[in-house]
Design a protein around this motif. Structure first.
Motif, PDB file in Angstrom:
ATOM      1  N   PRO A   1      -7.067 -15.316   4.506  1.00 43.78           N
ATOM      2  CA  PRO A   1      -5.857 -15.245   5.343  1.00 43.78           C
ATOM      3  C   PRO A   1      -4.588 -14.930   4.546  1.00 43.78           C
ATOM      4  N   LEU A   2      -4.481 -15.479   3.358  1.00 46.31           N
ATOM      5  CA  LEU A   2      -3.310 -15.180   2.527  1.00 46.31           C
ATOM      6  C   LEU A   2      -3.332 -13.740   2.024  1.00 46.31           C
ATOM      7  N   GLN A   3      -4.516 -13.173   1.846  1.00 44.56           N
ATOM      8  CA  GLN A   3      -4.600 -11.780   1.419  1.00 44.56           C
ATOM      9  C   GLN A   3      -4.069 -10.844   2.500  1.00 44.56           C
ATOM     10  N   ILE A   4      -4.297 -11.197   3.768  1.00 39.20           N
ATOM     11  CA  ILE A   4      -3.742 -10.398   4.873  1.00 39.20           C
ATOM     12  C   ILE A   4      -2.211 -10.415   4.813  1.00 39.20           C
ATOM     13  N   ILE A   5      -1.651 -11.598   4.655  1.00 34.21           N
ATOM     14  CA  ILE A   5      -0.185 -11.722   4.582  1.00 34.21           C
ATOM     15  C   ILE A   5       0.362 -10.967   3.382  1.00 34.21           C
ATOM     16  N   GLN A   6      -0.332 -11.038   2.266  1.00 32.89           N
ATOM     17  CA  GLN A   6       0.079 -10.318   1.067  1.00 32.89           C
ATOM     18  C   GLN A   6       0.152  -8.813   1.333  1.00 32.89           C
ATOM     19  N   SER A   7      -0.850  -8.262   2.004  1.00 32.05           N
ATOM     20  CA  SER A   7      -0.871  -6.827   2.303  1.00 32.05           C
ATOM     21  C   SER A   7       0.276  -6.435   3.229  1.00 32.05           C
ATOM     22  N   ILE A   8       0.530  -7.259   4.243  1.00 29.10           N
ATOM     23  CA  ILE A   8       1.617  -6.971   5.190  1.00 29.10           C
ATOM     24  C   ILE A   8       2.971  -6.974   4.479  1.00 29.10           C
ATOM     25  N   LEU A   9       3.194  -7.966   3.620  1.00 32.56           N
ATOM     26  CA  LEU A   9       4.472  -8.066   2.917  1.00 32.56           C
ATOM     27  C   LEU A   9       4.654  -6.912   1.936  1.00 32.56           C
ATOM     28  N   ARG A  10       3.587  -6.531   1.244  1.00 31.00           N
ATOM     29  CA  ARG A  10       3.694  -5.420   0.300  1.00 31.00           C
ATOM     30  C   ARG A  10       3.990  -4.114   1.012  1.00 31.00           C
ATOM     31  N   PHE A  11       3.461  -3.959   2.233  1.00 32.08           N
ATOM     32  CA  PHE A  11       3.693  -2.740   2.998  1.00 32.08           C
ATOM     33  C   PHE A  11       5.137  -2.637   3.451  1.00 32.08           C
ATOM     34  N   GLY A  12       5.835  -3.770   3.526  1.00 35.39           N
ATOM     35  CA  GLY A  12       7.266  -3.756   3.799  1.00 35.39           C
ATOM     36  C   GLY A  12       7.652  -3.638   5.251  1.00 35.39           C
TER      37      GLY A  12
END
Length: 312
Positions: free
Chosen positions: A224-235
């Motif tokens: 679940p944290l990896q999903i959030i990480q991807s969303i935040l990196r995408f900006g």
């Protein structure tokens, strides 16, 4: 301690880990493309990995699954070089020839992960955006980007969003240092169990299996944290709510998790897990196999004693 950390042995481990990881990622890169699309594009239906890849190829061309390969490989090389160097350097300094324990591997893995995140997050932010550039999203709210390359992406992100945007996703990334830490703890522990006090090189199949098991456990625990990480990196996360820019990192993560659960339920926190497991388990297993072979071969060619390494 500094002599142990900055050693030829640590350099061998760092280069071997970096080479193994980029080779494995290149082979299984399309699986990572499918995983990232499912994580970032809310409106894309969760399907099997082959079905997602077939859609991408049909809509965007046969080379689309390898879009963004170069920046991702550059980021992965740097990231794994830093992680393997710190992990084995700190481990050698801590143990000084003694045998390790799972708790030691976990603590050292966390420390190496923190150093790695702080140094390489800007590279991952850029590579994530380049990997998704030109993609056909189901979510019309996602803003398209048009970077000409790695340097242009760096310059335009700083100009448009500020220097801090290069560290988007740092907080969940710091939480996600648990992933490689758990992975290395399990991997190193299984290696010691297989050797059972006998100083021998593991069989290729043994390395492949324990590498796969270690990565699978770490991935499921932190997905679940990896999903959030991807969303935040995408900006694109600041479109969730008008006040999201004012939230602290912890509240932003909470907000993204809650919003995702409201839209898709608990299973939404694991959207793309099949693609992630398929990609990351195979990649990690092959990476560890190549890493062990390169390390052992290098020590033999250079005529160096690898006994202390095997003891750990």
């Amino acid at each position: 301690m500094s002599f142990t950390v900055f050693s030829y042995e640590s350099l061998v481990h760092a280069v071997s880990g970096a080479v193994g990881s980029v080779t494995a990622m290149t082979i299984f890169y399309p699986l990572d493309t499918a995983r990232l699309r499912l994580q970032v594009d809310d409106h894309r239906k969760a399907k099997s990995t082959p079905a997602i890849l077939a859609e991408i190829v049909k809509e965007e061309g046969p080379l689309a699954p390898y879009r963004g390969w170069f920046p991702v490989i550059c980021s992965l090389w740097c990231s794994n070089f830093v992680y393997f160097y710190c992990f084995h350097g700190l481990k050698a300094s801590w143990l000084r020839g003694k045998q390790s324990a799972p708790s030691t591997d976990l603590i050292i893995g966390l420390a190496a992960g923190v150093v790695n995140v702080l140094i390489t997050t800007p590279l991952w932010v850029v590579s994530t955006r380049l990997k998704l550039q030109g993609s056909k999203f189901r979510n019309a709210d996602i803003r398209p980007t048009n970077y000409s390359g790695i340097l242009d992406a760096f310059v335009r992100i700083i100009h448009d969003d500020g220097v801090g945007a290069l560290w988007n996703g740092t907080f969940p990334s710091l939480l996600l240092v648990l992933n490689p830490a758990i992975q290395f703890m399990i991997y190193e522990g299984l290696k010691r169990q297989l050797r059972r006090g006998v100083l021998r090189e593991l069989l290729s199949i043994e390395v492949f299996i324990i590498g796969a098991v270690a990565k699978a456990a770490a991935t499921v625990a932190t997905y679940p944290l990896q999903i959030i990480q991807s969303i935040l990196r995408f900006g694109q996360f600041n479109e969730l709510t008008p006040a999201s820019k004012l939230l602290s990192s912890l509240r932003t993560i909470k907000s993204l998790l809650v919003n995702r659960m409201r839209k898709f339920g608990v299973l939404g926190l694991f959207k793309g897990l099949e693609a992630k497991l398929l990609q990351t388990v195979l990649t990690a297993a092959l990476m560890f196999l190549l890493y062990e072979k390169i390390v052992n071969c290098t020590f033999r060619v250079m005529g160096l004693n690898n006994i202390q390494y095997k003891k750990r």
